[in-house]
Write a protein that holds these residues in place. Structure first.
Motif, PDB file in Angstrom:
ATOM      1  N   THR A  42       4.992 -53.582 -10.828  1.00  0.00           N
ATOM      2  CA  THR A  42       4.990 -54.548 -12.114  1.00  0.00           C
ATOM      3  C   THR A  42       5.550 -53.978 -13.013  1.00  0.00           C
ATOM      4  O   THR A  42       5.439 -52.611 -13.399  1.00  0.00           O
ATOM      5  CB  THR A  42       3.355 -54.872 -12.421  1.00  0.00           C
ATOM      6  N   ARG A  43       5.744 -54.638 -14.260  1.00  0.00           N
ATOM      7  CA  ARG A  43       6.654 -54.089 -15.275  1.00  0.00           C
ATOM      8  C   ARG A  43       5.944 -53.297 -16.122  1.00  0.00           C
ATOM      9  O   ARG A  43       5.987 -52.259 -16.745  1.00  0.00           O
ATOM     10  CB  ARG A  43       7.484 -55.164 -16.089  1.00  0.00           C
ATOM     11  N   MET A  44       4.427 -53.918 -16.635  1.00  0.00           N
ATOM     12  CA  MET A  44       3.712 -53.517 -17.719  1.00  0.00           C
ATOM     13  C   MET A  44       2.798 -52.339 -17.068  1.00  0.00           C
ATOM     14  O   MET A  44       2.085 -52.614 -16.000  1.00  0.00           O
ATOM     15  CB  MET A  44       3.124 -54.473 -18.409  1.00  0.00           C
ATOM     16  N   PHE A  45       2.248 -51.199 -17.556  1.00  0.00           N
ATOM     17  CA  PHE A  45       1.300 -50.440 -17.157  1.00  0.00           C
ATOM     18  C   PHE A  45      -0.026 -50.800 -17.778  1.00  0.00           C
ATOM     19  O   PHE A  45      -0.026 -50.719 -19.269  1.00  0.00           O
ATOM     20  CB  PHE A  45       1.693 -48.783 -17.680  1.00  0.00           C
ATOM     21  N   PRO A  46      -1.185 -50.974 -17.220  1.00  0.00           N
ATOM     22  CA  PRO A  46      -2.235 -51.449 -17.932  1.00  0.00           C
ATOM     23  C   PRO A  46      -2.876 -50.295 -18.877  1.00  0.00           C
ATOM     24  O   PRO A  46      -3.004 -49.081 -18.315  1.00  0.00           O
ATOM     25  CB  PRO A  46      -3.234 -51.579 -16.680  1.00  0.00           C
ATOM     26  N   LYS A  47      -3.219 -50.646 -20.021  1.00  0.00           N
ATOM     27  CA  LYS A  47      -3.835 -49.667 -21.004  1.00  0.00           C
ATOM     28  C   LYS A  47      -5.327 -49.139 -20.734  1.00  0.00           C
ATOM     29  O   LYS A  47      -5.576 -48.103 -20.812  1.00  0.00           O
ATOM     30  CB  LYS A  47      -3.882 -50.448 -22.188  1.00  0.00           C
ATOM     31  N   ARG A  48      -5.792 -50.024 -19.656  1.00  0.00           N
ATOM     32  CA  ARG A  48      -7.357 -49.638 -19.147  1.00  0.00           C
ATOM     33  C   ARG A  48      -7.069 -49.185 -17.840  1.00  0.00           C
ATOM     34  O   ARG A  48      -8.070 -49.339 -16.965  1.00  0.00           O
ATOM     35  CB  ARG A  48      -8.129 -50.781 -19.515  1.00  0.00           C
ATOM     36  N   ALA A  49      -5.879 -48.554 -17.389  1.00  0.00           N
ATOM     37  CA  ALA A  49      -5.876 -48.101 -16.039  1.00  0.00           C
ATOM     38  C   ALA A  49      -6.979 -47.250 -15.680  1.00  0.00           C
ATOM     39  O   ALA A  49      -7.416 -47.209 -14.344  1.00  0.00           O
ATOM     40  CB  ALA A  49      -4.523 -47.296 -16.150  1.00  0.00           C
ATOM     41  N   ALA A  50      -7.604 -46.236 -16.195  1.00  0.00           N
ATOM     42  CA  ALA A  50      -8.596 -45.510 -15.829  1.00  0.00           C
ATOM     43  C   ALA A  50      -9.848 -46.295 -15.414  1.00  0.00           C
ATOM     44  O   ALA A  50     -10.499 -45.919 -14.327  1.00  0.00           O
ATOM     45  CB  ALA A  50      -9.079 -44.387 -17.029  1.00  0.00           C
ATOM     46  N   ALA A  51     -10.370 -47.352 -15.955  1.00  0.00           N
ATOM     47  CA  ALA A  51     -11.315 -48.290 -15.605  1.00  0.00           C
ATOM     48  C   ALA A  51     -10.905 -49.037 -14.175  1.00  0.00           C
ATOM     49  O   ALA A  51     -12.038 -49.320 -13.567  1.00  0.00           O
ATOM     50  CB  ALA A  51     -11.650 -49.250 -16.784  1.00  0.00           C
ATOM     51  N   ILE A  52      -9.772 -49.042 -14.151  1.00  0.00           N
ATOM     52  CA  ILE A  52      -9.259 -49.895 -12.796  1.00  0.00           C
ATOM     53  C   ILE A  52      -9.266 -48.865 -11.950  1.00  0.00           C
ATOM     54  O   ILE A  52      -9.785 -49.213 -10.463  1.00  0.00           O
ATOM     55  CB  ILE A  52      -7.925 -50.662 -13.024  1.00  0.00           C
ATOM     56  N   ALA A  53      -8.614 -48.078 -11.864  1.00  0.00           N
ATOM     57  CA  ALA A  53      -8.497 -47.068 -10.709  1.00  0.00           C
ATOM     58  C   ALA A  53      -9.785 -46.379 -10.239  1.00  0.00           C
ATOM     59  O   ALA A  53      -9.985 -46.046  -9.163  1.00  0.00           O
ATOM     60  CB  ALA A  53      -7.580 -45.752 -11.325  1.00  0.00           C
ATOM     61  N   GLY A  54     -10.941 -46.807 -10.943  1.00  0.00           N
ATOM     62  CA  GLY A  54     -12.249 -45.934 -10.363  1.00  0.00           C
ATOM     63  C   GLY A  54     -13.082 -46.977  -9.695  1.00  0.00           C
ATOM     64  O   GLY A  54     -14.045 -47.046  -9.709  1.00  0.00           O
ATOM     65  N   GLY A  55     -12.400 -47.784  -8.851  1.00  0.00           N
ATOM     66  CA  GLY A  55     -12.998 -48.786  -8.031  1.00  0.00           C
ATOM     67  C   GLY A  55     -12.469 -50.327  -8.223  1.00  0.00           C
ATOM     68  O   GLY A  55     -13.354 -51.087  -7.638  1.00  0.00           O
ATOM     69  N   GLY A  56     -11.398 -50.604  -8.985  1.00  0.00           N
ATOM     70  CA  GLY A  56     -10.811 -51.892  -9.034  1.00  0.00           C
ATOM     71  C   GLY A  56     -10.049 -52.551  -8.016  1.00  0.00           C
ATOM     72  O   GLY A  56      -9.769 -51.894  -7.196  1.00  0.00           O
ATOM     73  N   SER A  57      -9.941 -53.830  -8.362  1.00  0.00           N
ATOM     74  CA  SER A  57      -9.465 -54.358  -7.248  1.00  0.00           C
ATOM     75  C   SER A  57      -8.082 -55.280  -7.789  1.00  0.00           C
ATOM     76  O   SER A  57      -8.188 -55.720  -9.161  1.00  0.00           O
ATOM     77  CB  SER A  57     -10.140 -55.436  -6.412  1.00  0.00           C
ATOM     78  N   ILE A  58      -7.170 -55.810  -7.283  1.00  0.00           N
ATOM     79  CA  ILE A  58      -6.357 -56.773  -7.580  1.00  0.00           C
ATOM     80  C   ILE A  58      -6.264 -58.093  -6.802  1.00  0.00           C
ATOM     81  O   ILE A  58      -6.806 -58.121  -5.731  1.00  0.00           O
ATOM     82  CB  ILE A  58      -4.717 -56.558  -7.394  1.00  0.00           C
ATOM     83  N   TYR A  59      -6.859 -58.928  -7.888  1.00  0.00           N
ATOM     84  CA  TYR A  59      -7.298 -60.312  -7.457  1.00  0.00           C
ATOM     85  C   TYR A  59      -6.010 -61.279  -7.311  1.00  0.00           C
ATOM     86  O   TYR A  59      -5.506 -61.428  -8.377  1.00  0.00           O
ATOM     87  CB  TYR A  59      -8.364 -60.839  -8.183  1.00  0.00           C
ATOM     88  N   TRP A  60      -5.517 -62.027  -6.350  1.00  0.00           N
ATOM     89  CA  TRP A  60      -4.516 -62.750  -6.059  1.00  0.00           C
ATOM     90  C   TRP A  60      -4.882 -64.319  -6.396  1.00  0.00           C
ATOM     91  O   TRP A  60      -5.647 -64.825  -5.575  1.00  0.00           O
ATOM     92  CB  TRP A  60      -3.848 -62.504  -4.601  1.00  0.00           C
ATOM     93  N   VAL A  61      -3.843 -64.855  -7.173  1.00  0.00           N
ATOM     94  CA  VAL A  61      -3.903 -66.416  -7.132  1.00  0.00           C
ATOM     95  C   VAL A  61      -2.836 -67.018  -6.545  1.00  0.00           C
ATOM     96  O   VAL A  61      -1.723 -66.688  -6.655  1.00  0.00           O
ATOM     97  CB  VAL A  61      -3.950 -66.858  -8.723  1.00  0.00           C
ATOM     98  N   MET A  62      -3.276 -67.810  -5.554  1.00  0.00           N
ATOM     99  CA  MET A  62      -2.234 -68.573  -4.619  1.00  0.00           C
ATOM    100  C   MET A  62      -2.413 -70.141  -4.803  1.00  0.00           C
ATOM    101  O   MET A  62      -3.424 -70.415  -4.602  1.00  0.00           O
ATOM    102  CB  MET A  62      -2.402 -68.142  -3.144  1.00  0.00           C
TER     103      MET A  62
END
Length: 146
Positions: A42-62
């Motif tokens: 994806t184009r943008m890098f999340p500013k809160r990446a540390a909080a995501i990488a510690g067990g986060g998920s990507i939720y998909w909207v279809m």
């Protein structure tokens, strides 16, 4: 508590199509002698990446419905062949259906707090809803019945 990302799924319109796409790309990587990673750039890098990488998920909207998620294993900065910096999300190849929820269209991605994330849709927690075809679940969500 982990932080998650919410993103529109462009291309696949069902969980089965997303799983087929993942399997195709992984098989192609193996055929080419590469590591079969599941990634999303994806184009943008999340500013809160540390909080995501510690067990986060990507939720998909279809098709206007939040339908499934994939665990995020790593978030890496990459530079494309065009010289533009991007974000590479390394994902678990397993796709987990979640309790369906309507979601309006948006651009890019959004943060999703753990408290706001839908529950995983498994037989133990969702009973018969987990056994329904995805298209039927989507219709029932649109009607406000689940």
């Amino acid at each position: 508590m982990a932080l998650h990302l919410l993103k529109l799924c462009v291309g696949p319109s069902s969980i089965e199509e997303l799983e087929a796409r993942i399997a195709h790309y992984r098989a192609e990587a193996v055929r080419l002698g590469q590591e079969p990673e599941t990634v999303h750039v994806t184009r943008m890098f999340p500013k809160r990446a540390a909080a995501i990488a510690g067990g986060g998920s990507i939720y998909w909207v279809m098709k206007g419905t939040l339908t499934c998620r994939q665990s995020i294993r790593a978030i890496e900065p990459v530079t494309g062949s065009d010289g533009i910096d991007r974000c590479r999300l390394v994902l678990d190849p397993a796709v987990t259906p979640v309790s369906p929820r309507p979601c309006r269209p948006f651009q890019g991605w959004r943060y999703l707090e753990a408290a706001d994330a839908p529950a995983d849709l498994d037989r133990a927690s969702a009973g018969e809803v987990a056994e329904m075809p995805e298209s039927l679940r989507r219709e029932l969500v649109a009607l406000g019945l689940i």
